[in-house]
Structure formats: structure tokens, C-alpha cells
Design an enzyme around this catalytic site. Structure first.
Site, PDB file in Angstrom:
ATOM      1  N   CYS A   1      -2.812 -38.560  63.031  1.00  0.00           N
ATOM      2  CA  CYS A   1      -2.268 -38.623  61.680  1.00  0.00           C
ATOM      3  C   CYS A   1      -3.364 -38.915  60.657  1.00  0.00           C
ATOM      4  CB  CYS A   1      -1.183 -39.697  61.604  1.00  0.00           C
ATOM      5  SG  CYS A   1      -0.122 -39.530  60.145  1.00  0.00           S
TER       6      CYS A   1
ATOM      7  N   ASP B   1       6.537 -48.352  65.143  1.00  0.00           N
ATOM      8  CA  ASP B   1       5.257 -48.755  64.570  1.00  0.00           C
ATOM      9  C   ASP B   1       5.205 -50.268  64.429  1.00  0.00           C
ATOM     10  OD1 ASP B   1       2.757 -48.524  63.423  1.00  0.00           O
ATOM     11  OD2 ASP B   1       3.433 -47.525  61.596  1.00  0.00           O
TER      12      ASP B   1
END
Length: 213
Positions: free
Chosen positions: A8, A131
Site C-alpha cells: 500500500c 489494522d
């Protein structure tokens, strides 16, 4: 270890090429001005057009409005939207219906109570991103290089595919997968030489560590 990888926060053609060549399954492009990984729409479009078929292009947004999402989805060829803000269950459902793209919802975890939110969001999204919860007052909802206690989700499962994120590096990703049972992992700051600057050697090392496990 049959684990799918998302890199990412990509910003350059070189980083995209490295991630693709190393075997990444997803590439993430960030649309959040406060992030050092933020891309303007024209730059993101140019990068996305370089991604070969079979590698998913993911747009990371934070509490984005319909107007913002209209511009992003209208100009950038995408395969998935990643919602990394405080989007409600209703908002996730609305975005999923409006844009016709799979939606991944990020949920921050730091304590057992946070795991319950994953169950709820799993009912309205296509994938979950588990996360580390950002510290109070943090500018960024993710990409802070922080891990959480992986035992909180050890061998857990949800009714949607899920991806592990938060403080992963080439050095700890194998342990993280072993402890959690994750079939997918997401890395950003863990393969950088500076905030927003991807390190080709670290990208390759991250994916090679998983393949060698």
C-alpha cells in the site's frame, strides 16, 4: 505459505513495477492529503494504468464524500475501494451499492472490545482489514508502523475474507501470519526507507519472507 500480499501507499512507477514483479496481489493507492503517501488523481491514474491484469488496484480513502469518490472512480481504473476512516455500517453499504466495486473496511484493533466491530462490519463489506488502532491524536488512521497484540485475533475468522495490517515488516510478517492465521497481509511503512518512500529491496524481502516460510 499461501499468503496474499498487498503493498500500500505506492507513489512511483518504480515502486509499482517492483511490487508487481515481486508477486504482490494487491497494490494500494492513497487518496488522503494528510498522508505522505497521498496521490493526486492524475498521478494515480497513470500508475494504475501500468498495473497488469490480475493485480488488484485498491483506492484507500478516509471518510470520503460521494463527490470525492465520484472523481476517483471516474478517472482511476480500480478494482476495490478501501475505507480507512470512521465510516458507519450504513455508509459502507451505501458506497458498496453506489460504486459497484468490492469494498474493504479497515477496523483498528487495540483491545478485545475492538474485535466486536469486525463482526459487524463483516456483514456489510466484501473484505475486512484488521489494522492497529491509531494512537489518540494521530494524523493518520493507518500507516503508522504500529502493530497490535496479534493474540487478540489468533485463529479468528469472519464471514468475509480478511487482511492483516499494522506494523508488519519483512522481519515479523511470518510470525504475524503464524500467530493469526491470516491468509492476506498489507504493508506500507514496513517497506519504506522514509515516510512515503518505498524501498524496492524491502518490498522484495517482505514477499520473499512469506514465500520462504
Amino acid at each position: 505459505m499461501d499468503t496474499r500480499v498487498k503493498i500500500c501507499g505506492l507513489k512511483t512507477p518504480e515502486a509499482v513495477a517492483t511490487a508487481v514483479e515481486a508477486g504482490a496481489h494487491y497494490l494500494g493507492f492513497v487518496f488522503f492529503p494528510k498522508s505522505p503517501r497521498h496521490l493526486e488523481i492524475p498521478a494515480a491514474r497513470d500508475l494504475a494504468l501500468k498495473v497488469p491484469v490480475g493485480v488488484a488496484k485498491v483506492a484507500l480513502v478516509v471518510n470520503a464524500t460521494n463527490e470525492e469518490l465520484d472523481r476517483i472512480t471516474g478517472e482511476v481504473p480500480l478494482d476495490m475501494l478501501q475505507l480507512h476512516g470512521k465510516e458507519s455500517l450504513e455508509r459502507v453499504s451505501e458506497i458498496r451499492a453506489r460504486y459497484g466495486l468490492p469494498v474493504m473496511k479497515a477496523v483498528g484493533v487495540s483491545e478485545p472490545a475492538d474485535v466486536q466491530a469486525l463482526d459487524a462490519y463483516g456483514m456489510v463489506c466484501d473484505q475486512l482489514l484488521v489494522d492497529a488502532k491509531a494512537p489518540k491524536g494521530a494524523e493518520l488512521p493507518g500507516g503508522n508502523g504500529l502493530a497490535f497484540d496479534w493474540r487478540l485475533i489468533s485463529k479468528r475468522g469472519w464471514n468475509r475474507p480478511w487482511m492483516l495490517a499494522g506494523g508488519l515488516t519483512p522481519e515479523n510478517v511470518v510470525l504475524a501470519v503464524q500467530m493469526t492465521g491470516a491468509k492476506q497481509v498489507d504493508v506500507s511503512s514496513g517497506v519504506e526507507s522514509a515516510p512515503g518512500v518505498k524501498d524496492p529491496a524491502k518490498i522484495r524481502a517482505f514477499i520473499e519472507a512469506i514465500r520462504a516460510a
